[in-house]
Each structure stands twice: as C-alpha cells, then as structure tokens.
Write an enzyme that holds these catalytic residues in place. Structure first.
Site, PDB file in Angstrom:
ATOM      1  CD  GLU A 275      -2.415  -1.282   2.815  1.00 23.90           C
ATOM      2  OE1 GLU A 275      -1.967  -0.564   3.739  1.00 23.90           O
ATOM      3  OE2 GLU A 275      -3.354  -2.066   2.981  1.00 23.90           O
ATOM      4  CB  CYS A 345      -2.099  35.032  12.479  1.00 27.12           C
ATOM      5  SG  CYS A 345      -2.541  36.249  11.251  1.00 27.12           S
TER       6      CYS A 345
END
Ligand SMILES: *Cc1c(COP(=O)(O)O)cnc(C)c1O
Length: 417
Positions: A275, A345
């Site tokens: 995977e 911010c």
C-alpha cells in the site's frame, strides 16, 4: 526520480515551464506530474516480477481525483481509510473489488457503503469491528473479506507521529489478540478470512524494520496454519520513504527483492499486497508560491511567500524538510539566507528555515516533494481558499482542482434567523 527539472535555468514540470502554469492559474498552486506517478507505480509493479502481488495506492497520500484516475488507468488497486475516500476511488474510475478498507474506526455507514460497492477486503483492528461487519453483512446478505491488522512491534525509526507498529500504538493488534479474532472470524456469518495485514509506519528509509516485521507476520501465518486458518494474501502496508533532503530510502526493487527472498527462504509463496502512498505521490508534486516581500529583523531574515501552513502543514506538524528552489535561476542575483514563511498568523507557519535563496519580491519558488501529504492535509485556516491543483502530462497541463474562492468557504454556513 521525478520529472521536475531545469532547462535553460527555468524549472519545468515534464516539458512545461512552471512559469506558464502560474500564468494560467496563479499562486499558490500544486503541480503534479503524470509521468512521475506512472513511473513510480510501475517501479513497484515491476519490482515484484512474477511473484504474485497487487499494488494498492494509499489514497490518503494524495486523493485528488486526477491522481487516482491516473493510477486507476494503470490497473492499480487502492487502500482507503474512509467512506469519503471510497467515494473518490469510485468517482475516479477505481475498482472497489481491488480496494482495501483500512482504519481504526469504520463507521456503520462506511461499512454499509463499502459492502454495497463490493469492497475487496476490510482490514480490521478490533473484535467490535468484526462483530459490526458480520452483522451488517448479514443484514445485507453479503460476504465480507477480512484481514486482521497485526502489530509486529517493530520500531520503524521514523517520526513518532508516523510510526505505527509499536505496542503502544493505537493501530493494529497483538498476535495473541489477533489469533482470537481469526478463530472467531472463521465462525462468523457473513465473514470470509482473506489475509493478514500490517503497516509499520511512514517515511521508512531502511529495510531492516521491514525484514523484522515480515518475519513476525510469517511466524503468525504459521500459527494460523496450525489452527487451520489459511492466509490468501499478506498485506504488508505502505511506508517506503522518499528523499526530501539527503535520505537514501531503498528503491522499490530492493524493497520487493527482500520481501520475495524472505518469502522463498521461509517456504512461502503467499500473494503480497502493498500500500505505497508517499513513495508514489511524494516526488510527483511541487507547491509553487510567489515571494511577497523580504523582511529583516535583528535576528533573522524572512522571505514571506503566499503559501502557508494551511497549504502545506508538514513543516509545522513534523518539522519536515522540503527543498525550496527558485523557479527561475539567476546567477547574477544576490543570495541571502531566509526563513521562508507564509501569511498565517502562527509562528509555526513556515515552509523552510535557514534557506539560501536568490530572490526578490514577485519571484516564484517551488517547494519540492509536496505531492504526498500536501494538498490533502490542507485547510482553510485564516479563511484562505485552497490553492489550484494542476496535472502536467508531457507538454500539456490541466487544472484538476480549481482554486477556491472566499465565498465558497462559508457557502454552507448560516446567519441566525
Ligand atoms: C498511511 C498508510 C499507508 C501509506 O503510507 P505511505 O507512507 O504513504 O506509503 C498505507 N497503509 C496504511 C494502512 C496507512 O495507514
């Protein structure tokens, strides 16, 4: 290996100048290379040669429909962790019968939709989950293939947030617990035992943890055999690393050779599923951003760019390193050392620290190896629209996700009556 290279001092994605893409879609934008995705997928597929194997791309690394579609056209299987990812696989033309449903917390509706779609296998992680799947499959008159994710208790020696194979991890089950579940599964209506699964972590750059893990998985397969339970497939998970800076992860060839040799030396020829997510998508994408301004404080110099942690959170979340390069190389330009930071911010909002760059406001920068765990981990923090995503194919490119606009971001919110 990827297909983002410089020609005449200009960064290209395959044969398209990155600056042409920016002219069309603006910044920030993610740019993916189809040839790179295909190359990586084939590298895994070829590495196993005639050993019975299936490649299940891990959708969570990059779930863009076009990325999934490129891989579906190659005949890839998929590994999903939610009903949302299943919907994407189906919309992208993927085959749900070649899809594995992983994850620690599958909801009732997700199990139901997976069974309706004819999902290949559920990788289960608890007894409660086995009961739920058995009950729902019974109600639907369906049969569910299951593998149990065992926890081989090996240290993948990667960042703790992406290490999943240790006993203290929330993932997987100890062999003892797993054995109980297999014995119960063999008796459960609506359940067909398919295989054994494990996934020990991500960004793994050595083969040794894989060798240890497979040895333990094979010990367990022998234990199951003694109890009369036949394993049709070993799902060995993903996790193979990529080069962000100076790592040298094993190539798919070496990785597959070790698995094959280990199987043969222990007398097994059980089909293997893997995977990979990062190893397929990581180097197949870049994030392109524009320099807004340069700013100097007493202690540091900042290169402020229009991409931020909401677009690429890996530096803030894992202290991850991504190479940052100028899209146009100009040897005459003055060089400086900067922290490359975004508009969000938060002091954690950085893309890179202490980078030597030759830049002026308005220049373009490319953040490399951003194809996996980039756009998918994006958010709208600070009400920032998500960037455009583009797929390059040879000399052409196509927008595969349009840039969001601010009104879309609150379109499903409501004012009070
Ligand atoms: C995340 C994950 C993968 C993919 O990991 P990569 O490091 O991207 O290869 C594969 N399988 C499972 C179960 C996962 O959780």
């Amino acid at each position: 290996m990827d297909h983002f290279n410089f020609t005449d001092s200009l960064l290209h994605a395959e044969s398209v100048p990155v600056s042409d893409i920016v002219e069309a879609v603006g910044t920030p934008c993610y740019v993916y290379s189809r040839a790179t995705l295909e190359r990586h997928w084939h590298a895994f597929d070829r590495a196993f040669g005639d050993y019975p194997h299936r490649i299940h791309y891990a959708v969570k690394a990059n779930a863009n429909l076009a990325v999934l579609n490129v891989l579906a056209r190659l005949g890839s299987g998929f590994d999903i962790v939610s009903g949302g990812e299943l919907a994407r696989v189906i919309a992208a033309g993927g085959n749900s019968a070649h899809t594995i449903f992983s994850g620690v917390c599958k909801q009732e509706w997700e199990i139901r939709e997976a069974l309706e779609s004819g999902i290949g296998v559920f990788n289960i992680e608890s007894e409660g989950e086995l009961e739920a799947i058995s009950r729902i499959a019974g109600e639907m008159n369906a049969e569910a293939g299951i593998s149990v994710r065992i926890n081989p208790d090996v240290d993948a020696r990667t960042h703790p947030y992406i290490s999943t194979g240790l006993k203290l991890s929330k993932f997987g089950l100890s062999q003892d617990r797993a054995l109980d579940i297999y014995l119960r599964a063999a008796q459960s209506p609506g359940i067909r035992v398919h295989g054994v699964a494990c996934h020990i972590g991500s960004q793994i750059v050595e083969l040794a943890p894989y060798r240890d893990a497979l040895d333990r998985v094979l010990d367990f397969v022998e234990q199951l055999g003694e109890r009369g339970i036949t394993v049709m497939e070993i799902d060995f998970g993903g996790g193979l690393g990529v080069r962000y800076r100076d790592e040298s992860p094993p190539a798919p060839d070496e990785y597959a050779r070790q698995i094959r040799e280990q199987m043969v030396s222990r007398g097994f020829r059980i089909p293997v599923a893997i995977e990979p997510g990062r190893a397929i998508a990581g180097n197949a994408g870049i994030l392109v951003t524009r320099v807004h301004s340069l700013k100097r404080n007493e202690q540091a110099a900042f290169c402020i760019v229009d991409a931020a942690m909401n677009d690429l959170i890996r530096p803030a979340l894992y202290q991850a390193y991504h190479e940052i390069v100028e899209v146009v190389r100009d040897g005459a330009r003055e060089r400086g050392v900067y922290d490359v930071v975004g508009p969000v911010c938060e002091s954690a909002d950085f893309i890179g620290k202490d980078r030597e760059l030759a830049v002026r406001p308005g220049d373009l920068l490319a953040v490399r190896t951003a194809g996996a765990y980039g756009a998918v981990l994006g958010s709208n923090y600070n009400s920032r629209p998500r960037p455009a995503e583009v797929m390059v194919d040879g000399g052409t490119f196509q927008v595969v996700r349009a840039r969001e606009n601010p009104a879309e971001l609150f379109g499903s919110e409501a004012l009070l009556p």
